[in-house]
Enzyme design. Structure first.
Site, PDB file in Angstrom:
ATOM      1  N   HIS A  30     -55.952 -56.594 -20.636  1.00 46.40           N
ATOM      2  CA  HIS A  30     -56.019 -55.435 -21.725  1.00 46.40           C
ATOM      3  C   HIS A  30     -55.092 -55.908 -22.764  1.00 46.40           C
ATOM      4  O   HIS A  30     -53.724 -55.763 -22.373  1.00 46.40           O
ATOM      5  CB  HIS A  30     -55.493 -53.968 -21.084  1.00 46.40           C
ATOM      6  CG  HIS A  30     -56.439 -53.367 -20.114  1.00 46.40           C
ATOM      7  ND1 HIS A  30     -56.611 -54.186 -18.857  1.00 46.40           N
ATOM      8  CD2 HIS A  30     -57.314 -52.386 -20.183  1.00 46.40           C
ATOM      9  CE1 HIS A  30     -57.337 -53.305 -18.108  1.00 46.40           C
ATOM     10  NE2 HIS A  30     -57.702 -52.416 -18.994  1.00 46.40           N
ATOM     11  N   HIS A 265     -59.123 -52.624 -26.448  1.00 48.55           N
ATOM     12  CA  HIS A 265     -58.438 -52.127 -25.185  1.00 48.55           C
ATOM     13  C   HIS A 265     -58.620 -52.870 -23.906  1.00 48.55           C
ATOM     14  O   HIS A 265     -57.521 -53.157 -23.101  1.00 48.55           O
ATOM     15  CB  HIS A 265     -58.918 -50.631 -25.048  1.00 48.55           C
ATOM     16  CG  HIS A 265     -58.278 -50.159 -23.868  1.00 48.55           C
ATOM     17  ND1 HIS A 265     -57.444 -49.071 -23.912  1.00 48.55           N
ATOM     18  CD2 HIS A 265     -58.690 -50.082 -22.347  1.00 48.55           C
ATOM     19  CE1 HIS A 265     -57.130 -48.699 -22.529  1.00 48.55           C
ATOM     20  NE2 HIS A 265     -57.977 -49.082 -21.893  1.00 48.55           N
ATOM     21  N   GLU A 429     -49.329 -29.631  -7.094  1.00 51.21           N
ATOM     22  CA  GLU A 429     -49.374 -30.644  -6.156  1.00 51.21           C
ATOM     23  C   GLU A 429     -49.396 -32.083  -6.727  1.00 51.21           C
ATOM     24  O   GLU A 429     -48.773 -33.063  -6.012  1.00 51.21           O
ATOM     25  CB  GLU A 429     -50.344 -30.525  -5.328  1.00 51.21           C
ATOM     26  CG  GLU A 429     -50.138 -29.084  -4.400  1.00 51.21           C
ATOM     27  CD  GLU A 429     -51.015 -27.780  -5.135  1.00 51.21           C
ATOM     28  OE1 GLU A 429     -51.007 -26.757  -4.632  1.00 51.21           O
ATOM     29  OE2 GLU A 429     -51.401 -27.991  -6.121  1.00 51.21           O
ATOM     30  N   HIS A 491     -59.431 -22.503   2.301  1.00 53.27           N
ATOM     31  CA  HIS A 491     -58.024 -22.637   2.806  1.00 53.27           C
ATOM     32  C   HIS A 491     -57.964 -23.526   4.361  1.00 53.27           C
ATOM     33  O   HIS A 491     -56.927 -23.560   4.795  1.00 53.27           O
ATOM     34  CB  HIS A 491     -57.168 -21.459   2.794  1.00 53.27           C
ATOM     35  CG  HIS A 491     -56.845 -21.136   1.506  1.00 53.27           C
ATOM     36  ND1 HIS A 491     -57.734 -20.794   0.474  1.00 53.27           N
ATOM     37  CD2 HIS A 491     -55.595 -21.177   0.740  1.00 53.27           C
ATOM     38  CE1 HIS A 491     -56.952 -20.332  -0.638  1.00 53.27           C
ATOM     39  NE2 HIS A 491     -55.643 -20.772  -0.418  1.00 53.27           N
TER      40      HIS A 491
END
Length: 690
Positions: A30, A265, A429, A491
């Site tokens: 890159h 890029h 999280e 869950h």
């Protein structure tokens, strides 16, 4: 141009063309980002960054994170020219087998690389963890007139970092925590790998970060060194807010046909375009990996400056140590990663007379017993501490001390202050995992984080990177099975154990009871090069009576013979983990009364058992006993390694259901009766085959 302008331009182009030539030689990489971001990196590294290339691990150095890790050649160029142990020959082998200049920066692989980056947004959140560590350690150990912990965390991020959700999570928390020594330069080149960012990123990023309580500035011209320097100076002077400096750059700067295009890029410029670009920027067209001596001399001033800065710090630390010997000794041990003598004696002993206790509750007791003994222990949960039992009582919350309208005593006692060791991540999280990686990478911190096992999916990329970086982060995953019960299948984890076990280097431990949990914590704390995941129950479990069983210390080997047939080779080996061990023992006793020889193996950790020598593994699971039954309330994927083609697994191969946990477990076959029945069928099948 005056002489300084000429030198600056020479140095910046040295960085640009080291990157261009390395990418072109590798025919991979890159080039665009290093070409556009070289000026801001040059200003930061030569005028502000406190570091010593001869000692990359000097503790009070500034931390630098290249979150836009695809631009790795910019970092490698900086490391080489400033004097780190990254020879030019390694840069010439960029992205090749055996090179210490890999495609994306890797911690422990290249001197001077703080964290492994490449997955966008991870480095951004790592830096937040580093800034938390600096803030916390400064509050704990600095004294009036003795600023022994005093460094900044800098980073360069790109448009892709800004898009990733993890960056938003981490930025929101960083602003709340007032991390004033966190400074990011945003390489706003408006180009991503596939197209212009106009297709996907049209928000006002500056206003977004202002809403996160960041100090924000914009530099309209990424080649304006004075403006970049003034912006960094202003950011350093802002002590209550993290800073984002938006620098408008041009990807592939100087390339006549690639500048401001997505082709720059992630693709080499091409040999013809490299020549045109060098000509355009006044660089020798026939020279590759060229660094003018004048530029190299200027860059290498970092060696003398860094040596002086480190020497000054060591002198100041020695004075500090004479005045505050206990604090200095504690900090030294934390920096070295050494655990204090006798710390294992603090771990509670659990006996059957204590009654049933969930392994999450046992873990909470252990954490609180270790907290006063291990000063580096720090951590928290994603808004679940009351459920995961991860609060360190009376050790305070890491929060700005003058927050108003809140309980100033803190959630767990000890107040709200920078010395608090309880971290509140909120419902974030993914950022939590990456922040923990930053804490561990910073040093002097032993971080743990916690959530329900089902939500480990939200932080899986950060767990993988912790393992790749060999960071000893501790993960406490509770509510570990369909025994979660009424909360239902959303869950109740099913595939998560198999998923975690698939991560190379991660140690996964699912203890059978409180006693094995104590051993699991000892393993986790002693592990210095690998992350460890503790998989813990929500429901209460009996503490196994060890009088006629193997001691819990045997869990250190990953699997062990818990119970064995009397005076004979067993007819069947039953292997279980976690809450299913007690069930399996109950079934073994019934089968024993029927005259069936049974061996019960507790296998809390596949990874630890797999690392044992062949003789031990065969002693536990002999090749001669091929009738094996595994019992685990999770996906059976992978158990064939231990039960073989002749074995069977009682597992969970579908999603759970909402009902009280005894009803769910019974319906899914986790009962003594079903274990006995499946064992009998296996034995009968073997007899038929014979």
């Amino acid at each position: 141009m005056n002489d300084q302008d000429l030198l600056d331009n020479l140095c910046i182009n040295s960085l640009r063309f080291l990157a261009v030539d390395a990418v072109q030689k590798a025919n991979s990489g890159h080039p665009g980002m290093p070409m556009g971001a070289a000026p801001m990196a040059y200003v930061l590294w030569t005028k502000f960054l406190k570091h010593n290339p001869a000692d990359p691990g000097w503790f009070d150095r500034d931390r630098f994170v290249l979150s836009a890790g695809h631009g790795s050649m910019l970092l490698y160029a900086l490391l080489h020219v400033t004097g780190y142990d990254l020879p030019l020959d390694e840069i010439k082998k960029f992205r090749q087998w055996g090179s210490i200049a890999p495609g994306h920066p890797e911690r422990l692989h290249t001197p001077g690389v703080e964290v492994t980056t490449g997955p966008l947004g991870q480095g951004f959140a790592n830096g937040v963890g580093m800034a938390i560590a600096e803030k916390h350690l400064a509050a704990r150990f600095n004294r009036s007139g003795h600023q022994i912990i005093d460094h900044f965390t800098y980073g360069i991020c790109g448009d892709g970092d800004i898009m990733e959700g993890i960056s938003s999570e981490a930025a929101s928390l960083a602003g709340h925590l007032e991390l004033g020594k966190l400074i990011y330069l945003y390489d706003a080149n408006h180009i991503s790998l596939a197209a212009s960012t106009d297709l996907t990123l049209t928000e006002d990023v500056r206003k977004r970060f202002e809403a996160y309580h960041w100090h924000t500035q914009t530099v309209d011209d990424g080649n304006n060194l004075q403006a970049i320097g003034e912006a960094i100076t202003a950011a350093r002077e802002e002590t209550r807010k993290p800073s984002l400096i938006i620098v408008r750059t041009h990807i592939g700067y100087g390339s006549p046909n690639r500048q401001d295009t997505f082709a720059a890029h992630g693709q080499p410029l091409g040999e013809d375009e490299v020549i045109k670009t060098k000509k355009n920027l006044g660089w020798p067209e026939d020279r590759q990996f060229y660094i003018p001596e004048e530029a190299l001399r200027h860059f290498r001033e970092a060696l003398a400056n860094g040596a002086d800065a480190e020497k000054d710090w060591k002198n100041r630390f020695n004075i500090y140590a004479r005045q505050f010997p206990d604090a200095a000794a504690e900090l030294n041990d934390m920096i070295k990663g050494e655990l204090p003598d006798g710390w294992t004696g603090a771990i509670p002993k659990f006996v059957p007379e204590d009654g049933k206790i969930s392994t999450r509750v046992a873990s909470g007791k252990i954490i609180n017993a270790l907290a006063p003994k291990i000063p580096a222990l720090i951590g928290g949960a994603a808004d679940l501490a009351p459920s995961t039992m991860t609060a360190m009582k009376d050790y305070g919350d890491f929060e700005p001390p003058d927050k108003t309208g809140a309980d100033t005593q803190g959630s767990f006692g000890g107040g709200w202050n920078w010395t608090g060791r309880n971290l509140h991540f909120g419902v974030r999280e993914h950022a939590m995992g990456a922040i923990a990686n930053g804490l561990a990478a910073h040093g002097a911190m032993l971080p743990f984080v916690s959530t329900f096992l089902i939500f480990s999916d939200y932080m899986r990329p950060t767990i993988r990177l912790a393992s790749l970086m060999k960071l000893p982060v501790k993960y406490i995953f509770t509510h570990d099975s369909i025994a979660v019960g009424e909360d239902g299948p959303t869950h109740q984890p099913v595939e998560h154990l198999a998923s975690l076990r698939a991560i190379p280097g991660l140690i996964v431990i699912r203890p059978a009871d409180a006693a094995e949990t104590a051993i699991a914590w000892q393993i986790a704390m002693e592990e210095t090069r690998r992350p460890v995941a503790l998989i813990l129950s929500r429901q209460n479990l009996p503490i196994l009576d060890r009088k006629e069983l193997a001691p819990a210390e045997s869990a250190k080997r990953g699997a062990y013979i818990l119970y064995d047939a009397e005076n004979s080779e067993p007819d069947i080996i039953m292997i279980a983990t976690g809450s299913e061990v007690a069930l399996t023992l109950g079934a073994a006793k019934i089968l024993h009364d029927e005259g069936i020889g049974v061996r019960v193996v507790s296998m809390p950790s596949w990874e630890l058992f797999g690392a044992q020598d062949d003789a031990y593994r065969k002693a536990v699971l002999p090749d001669t006993i091929r009738t094996r039954l595994a019992v685990e309330a999770a996906s059976p994927l992978g158990w064939e390694r231990w039960v073989g083609i002749d074995g069977d697994v009682i597992g969970v191969d579908k999603f759970g259901a909402s009902a009280p946990d005894p009803r769910v477990l019974q319906a899914y076959g986790f009962s003594i009766e079903n274990i006995c029945e499946r064992a009998r069928k296996l034995i009968k099948r073997r007899e038929v085959v014979q």
